[in-house]
Design an enzyme around this catalytic site. Structure first.
Site, short mmCIF file in Angstrom:
data_model
loop_
_atom_site.label_atom_id
_atom_site.label_comp_id
_atom_site.label_asym_id
_atom_site.label_seq_id
_atom_site.Cartn_x
_atom_site.Cartn_y
_atom_site.Cartn_z
N LYS A 197 1.03 -1.07 -0.09
CA LYS A 197 -0.01 -0.12 0.13
C LYS A 197 0.90 1.32 0.02
O LYS A 197 1.62 1.42 0.81
CB LYS A 197 -0.88 0.07 1.19
CG LYS A 197 -1.96 1.08 1.21
CD LYS A 197 -2.94 1.07 2.25
CE LYS A 197 -3.89 2.05 2.30
NZ LYS A 197 -4.92 1.95 3.53
N LYS A 249 -2.01 -1.87 -4.00
CA LYS A 249 -2.88 -0.26 -4.06
C LYS A 249 -2.21 0.84 -3.94
O LYS A 249 -1.29 1.01 -3.14
CB LYS A 249 -3.67 -0.62 -2.60
CG LYS A 249 -4.67 0.41 -2.74
CD LYS A 249 -5.30 0.22 -1.13
CE LYS A 249 -6.18 1.44 -0.90
NZ LYS A 249 -6.77 1.51 0.61
C1 PBG Z 1 -7.62 2.92 4.91
C2 PBG Z 1 -7.70 2.83 3.58
C3 PBG Z 1 -7.66 3.97 2.59
C4 PBG Z 1 -8.19 3.41 1.52
C5 PBG Z 1 -8.69 2.13 1.65
N1 PBG Z 1 -8.45 1.65 2.86
C6 PBG Z 1 -6.97 5.19 2.82
C7 PBG Z 1 -5.85 5.59 3.18
O1 PBG Z 1 -4.99 4.48 3.33
O2 PBG Z 1 -5.64 6.70 3.33
C8 PBG Z 1 -8.02 4.15 0.08
C9 PBG Z 1 -9.24 3.68 -0.90
C10 PBG Z 1 -9.53 4.52 -1.95
O3 PBG Z 1 -8.86 5.71 -2.08
O4 PBG Z 1 -10.40 4.28 -2.73
N2 PBG Z 1 -8.66 2.57 5.81
#
Ligand code: PBG
Length: 327
Positions: A197, A249
């Site tokens: 991530k 992601k």
């Molecule tokens: C964290 C989480 C995020 C997203 C999914 N789970 C936000 C982050 O890490 O700031 C982002 C998903 C998206 O942008 O569609 N709970």
């Protein structure tokens, strides 16, 4: 032309032959739709930066979940937006909290007809918006956060979720979550690890969707977009800690990472087409600058081609419907 005439175009001459030789198909069963539910709403509410996506009420969430099943999607990923937040994100553990309630509601609605997943992270529940508990100097305390994730995982499993998605990028989170689930008798609940991530600016609209309180950024726990090898290390650790599936992601700007992860491990690989990826296409389409449906399907095909077997996308329901008409 020299003889023999080698003409790749022969296999592109009409739709039938193109269909025959197509190497990549996106199947509705591989699409997962993220859904937001907000505590206290009586009517669903639009999210300005995510056109077409809603903050659901309890009722509208159940209906949307049933529609998603009807469309044939492979899963639903739930996110909760609490009415109040605190320093420790206690709403995430509370069995009566918005997300745990939503899990119960959706399971009651759809049962085992699709895979119900939940975001396992504190950021939606903390008053400071970070994914974990803070140290006195404002840093994110990895190991204290792990204990909170363990409790949250057990609460989500008790609510009936099929898959938990730890997304906070704390070291050791998958192992701690697996151990807590097993100790509580939830051996059947799977872990979809947000193994890779990135600290991405593409999450902007999501932060509107969950009304994130975050100021600053997540660069001390999410990854540097410049790094690929680090992703393979994260994936290796998560698989060793018991991840059943791993996720990359965002998706489209990181297809090289999706492809490398696919080659590196034997568990299913998911990719999350995040809010900013979706919003860019919707905004350009609204201006008449691109063909919305074609771009939608092209992005999903590309993510699939790069090696993601499961795709989380805000288009999942619509794409599933389009794809079913097509094949
Ligand atoms: C964290 C989480 C995020 C997203 C999914 N789970 C936000 C982050 O890490 O700031 C982002 C998903 C998206 O942008 O569609 N709970």
């Amino acid at each position: 032309m020299p003889y023999p005439e080698i003409r790749p175009r022969r296999l592109r001459r009409n739709a039938a032959v193109r269909r025959l030789v197509s190497e990549t198909r996106v199947d509705p069963a591989e699409l997962v739709v993220p859904m937001f539910v907000k505590e206290g709403l009586t009517e669903p509410r639009a999210i300005a930066s995510l056109p077409g996506v809603l903050q659901h009420s309890r009722d509208s969430l159940r209906k949307a979940a049933a529609e998603a099943v009807q469309a044939g999607v492979g899963g639903i990923m739930l996110f909760g937006v609490p009415a109040t937040r605190d320093e420790t994100g206690s709403g995430g553990v509370d069995p009566a909290g918005v997300l745990n309630t939503a899990i119960r509601d959706v399971i009651a609605e759809v049962g085992d007809s699709t895979v119900v997943m939940s975001d396992l992270c504190l950021d939606e529940f903390t008053s400071h918006g970070h994914c974990g508990l803070l140290t006195p100097d404002g840093g994110v305390d990895n190991d204290a956060t792990l204990a909170a994730y363990a409790d949250m995982a057990v609460a989500q499993a008790a609510a009936g979720v099929h898959v938990v998605g730890p997304s906070g990028m704390m070291d050791g989170q998958v192992g701690v979550v697996r151990k807590a689930l097993d100790a509580a008798g939830h051996q059947d609940v799977s872990v979809l690890a947000y193994a890779v991530k990135y600290a991405s600016a593409f999450y902007g609209p999501f932060r509107d969707a969950v009304e994130s309180a975050l100021e600053g950024d997540r660069r001390t726990y999410q990854q540097d977009p410049a790094n690929l090898r680090e992703s393979l290390r994260e994936v290796e650790l998560d698989v060793a800690e018991g991840a059943d599936m791993v996720m990359v992601k965002p998706a489209l700007p990181y297809l090289d990472v999706v492809s490398a992860v696919r080659a590196a491990v034997n568990v299913p690989v998911a990719a999350y087409q995040v809010s900013g990826e979706y919003a860019m296409v919707e905004a350009a389409a609204a201006n008449g600058w691109i063909d919305r449906e074609r771009v939608m399907l092209e992005t999903l095909t590309s993510i699939r081609r790069a090696g993601a077997q499961i795709i989380l996308t805000y288009w999942a329901v619509e794409a599933a419907q389009l794809l079913r008409e097509r094949y």
